[in-house]
Design an enzyme around this catalytic site. Structure first.
Site, PDB file in Angstrom:
ATOM      1  N   GLY A  72      32.928  41.272  31.111  1.00  0.00           N
ATOM      2  CA  GLY A  72      31.764  41.736  30.346  1.00  0.00           C
ATOM      3  C   GLY A  72      32.065  42.146  28.917  1.00  0.00           C
ATOM      4  N   LYS A  97      36.929  33.999  36.884  1.00  0.00           N
ATOM      5  CA  LYS A  97      37.445  34.739  35.719  1.00  0.00           C
ATOM      6  C   LYS A  97      38.962  34.571  35.614  1.00  0.00           C
ATOM      7  CE  LYS A  97      33.666  38.097  35.970  1.00  0.00           C
ATOM      8  NZ  LYS A  97      33.191  39.316  36.617  1.00  0.00           N
TER       9      LYS A  97
HETATM   10  N1  HSE Z   1      28.835  40.207  39.369  1.00  0.00           N
HETATM   11  C1  HSE Z   1      29.878  40.574  38.476  1.00  0.00           C
HETATM   12  C2  HSE Z   1      30.483  41.906  38.869  1.00  0.00           C
HETATM   13  C3  HSE Z   1      29.443  40.686  37.024  1.00  0.00           C
HETATM   14  O1  HSE Z   1      30.066  42.510  39.845  1.00  0.00           O
HETATM   15  O2  HSE Z   1      31.411  42.322  38.186  1.00  0.00           O
HETATM   16  C4  HSE Z   1      29.314  39.368  36.366  1.00  0.00           C
HETATM   17  O3  HSE Z   1      30.466  38.617  36.479  1.00  0.00           O
END
Ligand code: HSE
Length: 424
Positions: free
Chosen positions: A134, A205
């Site tokens: 993020g 990621k």
């Molecule tokens: N769903 C992800 C999380 C956020 O819970 O970190 C977006 O990648």
């Protein structure tokens, strides 16, 4: 002043956050960065979302061709998520010479080579800071701030939903299913939580981060993945007694020219900096050969944190005179032999055995036969069989699996109930 036309594809959570940041910070960005950002298009089916944000409705449409055919739109920020229609739209935009900014980790980890080829053809830029962790500037750190290093390893909590669930299980002593339901009620976890709890989101990621860290493509096919849905709160409690905290980790290491990349629950020492990362926060711990250890910490999701990374990419893209691409051959056809799957790990194993003479000797013999060395053993109660926890010394994954196969055949075994890796 450089004027840059931007299109926003979607006004969901992150699209809406990005819109608010661009509107609220537009003047500051112009003053500080010399770039005036003009939102020329918003592609959104639900006009109410634009109304709620107070957006100029004359820029809202449902037709991507409005963006592609506009010579004054240079940057397209994508918020659809998932593969289609994002993939088709972004390829068209890139071929039309428009730079892309996206948080779409699934698309990026699966179709990065195709997107990059289109970007090169269209002489456009491809920016994805928001795709991993993020609002934490991890991509720019890896690509712009670590040139003086060979990165040795990267270890992170890169999914907030699972970190929230494991933190609640640990702090409140709750069961997995109860915390998941509560997380869904609070809107932290999706109605279909698979992408998060089964480790797919972390795997996407890790593919992106480890490729950048090691300057070599790490496709998702080469990443071991295991989620948290089988975690029992008993093991979190037992782990605490041994001085460990349970986290879902994304781990990538490079040893002797081979890369290993894995996503799985792992015990870490409770005094490791990652152990203090709680709730929906994320953190990545990086080891460089010259800088040593660094850790980046912050919010891995949410409208404004992820919007912050998107806006940073928009400004960064706007200021480039020539876009840069990956430092490595960006193809998915990698050699399996470049990747190590026989990881060296310590293990925590919980099993239930018949409470009979000689049982421990038989289990110890099975471990010894496969060269698995026991570090610690504890018997916990004898209610309907004895629960025994073993902690092993570092051992190759294949040896551990062979030992467990042998133990599973012993008549004195009731069940092997948990096998959890330990990262020291
Ligand atoms: N769903 C992800 C999380 C956020 O819970 O970190 C977006 O990648």
């Amino acid at each position: 002043m450089k004027k840059i036309g931007v299109a926003l594809l979607g006004l969901g959570t992150v699209g809406g956050g990005t819109y608010r940041i661009l509107v609220n910070n537009g003047k500051n960005i112009a003053e500080r960065d010399g770039v005036q950002i003009d939102i020329r298009h918003i592609i959104e089916l639900d006009v109410n979302k634009a109304v709620a944000l107070g957006a100029d409705l004359s820029v809202v449409s449902q037709n991507i061709n409005d963006v592609i055919n506009d010579p004054d739109t240079q940057i397209v920020a994508e918020f659809f998520g998932g593969i289609e229609p994002a993939r088709t739209f972004l390829i068209k935009c890139l071929l039309a010479g428009k730079s892309i900014v996206t948080a779409n980790k699934e698309l990026f980890s699966k179709y990065w080579p195709e997107l990059e080829a289109a970007a090169k053809k269209g002489k456009a830029g491809l920016y994805f800071e928001a795709s991993c962790v993020g609002g934490v500037p991890i991509i720019r750190t890896l690509t712009q701030s670590m040139q003086g290093n060979n990165i040795l390893s990267l270890k992170g909590i890169v999914n907030g939903t699972t970190n929230y669930i494991l933190s609640e299980m640990s702090d409140e002593g709750l069961d997995y299913s109860d915390v998941l339901k509560e997380a869904q009620r609070l809107g932290y976890a999706e109605a279909n939580p698979t992408a998060d709890v089964d480790g797919f989101d972390s795997m996407y990621k890790l593919s992106i981060l480890s490729s950048l860290a090691f300057h070599k493509k790490v496709p998702i096919s080469q990443i071991y993945r295991e989620g948290i849905s089988n975690i029992n709160k008993l093991d979190i409690e037992f782990g605490k007694k041994f001085g460990y905290t349970l986290k879902l980790l994304a781990i990538a290491k490079q040893n002797n020219g081979k890369i290993e990349a894995r996503v799985h629950p792992a015990f870490i020492p409770s005094d490791h900096p990652l152990a203090s990362v709680k709730g929906s926060f994320n953190a990545v711990f990086i080891q460089g050969d010259n800088v040593g250890d660094i850790m980046l910490y912050g919010r891995g999701a949410g409208a404004l944190p992820t919007g912050s990374a998107i806006v940073s990419d928009i400004v960064f893209a706007a200021k480039q005179t020539r876009h840069q691409y990956t430092s490595f051959r960006n193809v998915d056809s990698v050699k399996s032999s470049d990747f190590n799957k026989n990881f060296l790990c310590h293990y925590y194993i919980r099993m239930n055995v018949k409470d009979e003479t000689g049982v421990l000797a038989k289990i110890a013999a099975a471990f010894a036969k496969h060269n698995v060395s026991i570090d610690m053993m504890q018997q916990i109660g004898c209610d309907g069989g004895a629960t025994i926890i073993f902690l092993t010394h570092e051992t190759p994954e294949n040896n551990l699996n062979s030992a467990i196969s042998s133990i599973n055949k012993l008549p004195c075994l009731n069940s092997v109930d948990a096998i959890i890796r330990v990262e020291k």
